[in-house]
Design an enzyme around this catalytic site. Structure first.
Site, PDB file in Angstrom:
ATOM      1  N   ASP A  44       4.194 -21.685  -2.464  1.00  0.00           N
ATOM      2  CA  ASP A  44       3.887 -22.960  -1.792  1.00  0.00           C
ATOM      3  C   ASP A  44       4.167 -22.824  -0.285  1.00  0.00           C
ATOM      4  OD1 ASP A  44       6.657 -22.686  -2.231  1.00  0.00           O
ATOM      5  OD2 ASP A  44       6.995 -24.845  -2.386  1.00  0.00           O
ATOM      6  N   HIS A 103      15.916 -17.797   0.879  1.00  0.00           N
ATOM      7  CA  HIS A 103      15.578 -18.162  -0.501  1.00  0.00           C
ATOM      8  C   HIS A 103      14.512 -17.218  -1.080  1.00  0.00           C
ATOM      9  CE1 HIS A 103      17.997 -21.735  -0.300  1.00  0.00           C
ATOM     10  NE2 HIS A 103      17.276 -22.277   0.664  1.00  0.00           N
TER      11      HIS A 103
HETATM   12  C1  BDR Z   1      12.996 -23.304  -2.314  1.00  0.00           C
HETATM   13  O1  BDR Z   1      12.429 -24.567  -1.935  1.00  0.00           O
HETATM   14  C2  BDR Z   1      11.459 -24.392  -0.932  1.00  0.00           C
HETATM   15  O2  BDR Z   1      11.652 -25.291   0.122  1.00  0.00           O
HETATM   16  C3  BDR Z   1      11.595 -22.975  -0.450  1.00  0.00           C
HETATM   17  O3  BDR Z   1      10.331 -22.437  -0.095  1.00  0.00           O
HETATM   18  C4  BDR Z   1      12.199 -22.237  -1.609  1.00  0.00           C
HETATM   19  O4  BDR Z   1      11.207 -21.739  -2.473  1.00  0.00           O
HETATM   20  C5  BDR Z   1      14.477 -23.298  -1.985  1.00  0.00           C
HETATM   21  O5  BDR Z   1      15.140 -24.282  -2.698  1.00  0.00           O
HETATM   22 CA    CA Z   2       8.873 -21.604  -1.794  1.00  0.00          CA
END
Ligand code: BDR
Ligand code: CA
Length: 312
Positions: A10, A241
């Site tokens: 995403d 992340h």
């Molecule tokens: C996840 O949430 C999204 O905002 C980031 O892309 C990542 O995949 C972290 O909690």
């Molecule tokens: Ca993500």
């Protein structure tokens, strides 16, 4: 031989970093991007995936558009305050020249996995709706996939979307409970480890100083994301992340993991919380569920050096 991966994404600033990291990793062969709502809606996620592949000069990699809402309801909306209105730190890129393939993300995943049994790793970096839909359409993908290495969840620590839940799981808890309950090898790279990987201002400077076009794009989009971490967590720099899941697919020895059955809360104020059963004998809601490799420790320095060395 390089490990074939499909990244479900995403994009998203950290998704962008993760996709570029994967493209620059000889251990991985990115055979497709599938898109999902989360940081932005699915249309924009698809546009961004195409844009990123064009920046990387990898228009040979297909993009398949995914679901535009969770299994059981509407999409709650993107997080412009984290990733920008455009999911790219408000740099507003021109439209991509290419377009997505005429196949849904779920159909693309099924076709690729069934054509190469035991070879393909799925790396979801967003809500798990496409994987749940693919399992529903073709349950045999579970035994034909090589593994699933996902970014999401929080086993032993608080959430980030709510006090209870991590954002990707919170966006479709029902799908996450399906994915974490299927008989395929799943590694969960969640906040338990990603909140221990801090890309500091000194690390981020390396993107600014690099003349690599991928590093330059990261350098443009990161400031908005970085401001969010400063405002929300009072930290300088960013938590890593999505790139942590890519790193885990490349080299699992960067992490330590526990094998637990995991359920996802779908009700009330804890909706989206991932609950491992770390007792001796699983209790009824966890009984009969497969063991998930839940990452609980990480060699952050080695991970950061790996990513930065490949992108700057
Ligand atoms: C996840 O949430 C999204 O905002 C980031 O892309 C990542 O995949 C972290 O909690
Ligand atoms: Ca993500």
């Amino acid at each position: 031989m390089a490990q074939k991966i499909i990244i479900d994404t995403d994009p998203g600033v950290d998704d962008t970093m993760a996709i570029f990291f994967a493209l620059r990793s000889p251990e991985l062969d990115v055979i497709g991007l599938t898109t999902i709502f989360g940081n932005v809606d699915t249309d924009l996620a698809t546009t961004n995936a195409l844009r990123l592949l064009e920046i990387a000069g990898r228009m040979d990699i297909p993009v398949a558009k995914g679901a535009d809402h969770p299994l059981t309801g509407p999409f709650a909306g993107g997080v412009a305050f984290v990733h920008g209105d455009d999911g790219q730190g408000n740099v507003h890129l021109p439209p991509p020249a290419g377009r997505a393939v005429d196949q849904s993300a779920a159909a693309f995943i099924i076709e690729q996995v069934m054509a190469a049994p035991g070879e393909i790793t799925l790396v979801p970096l967003g809500p798990l709706t496409n994987l749940a839909l693919a399992l529903r359409l073709e349950p045999r993908i579970a035994v034909n996939v090589r593994q699933v290495v996902l970014m999401g969840g929080n086993a032993l620590c608080p959430g980030n979307a709510t006090p209870a839940a991590e954002a990707n799981i919170h966006n479709d808890p029902e799908a996450a409970d399906v994915v974490l309950g299927a008989e395929w090898p799943v590694t969960m790279v969640g906040l338990d480890v990603t909140h221990r990987v801090n890309m500091t201002p000194a690390h981020l400077d390396r993107y600014d100083q690099s003349d690599d076009p991928l590093a330059q794009h990261i350098s443009r989009i990161v400031p908005h994301y970085r401001a969010y971490f400063e405002q929300s967590y009072g930290i300088q720099g960013i938590y890593v992340h999505d790139s942590s899941a890519v790193a885990c697919a490349i080299d699992p020895s960067l992490f330590t993991a526990q094998r637990w059955p995991v359920r996802v809360e779908t009700q009330g104020i804890s909706r989206g919380k991932t609950w491992p059963d770390n007792g001796e004998r699983p209790l009824p809601p966890w009984q009969g569920r497969p063991l998930v490799s839940v990452c609980v420790g990480v060699d952050a320095d080695r991970l950061l050096e790996m990513e930065l060395n490949r992108l700057t």
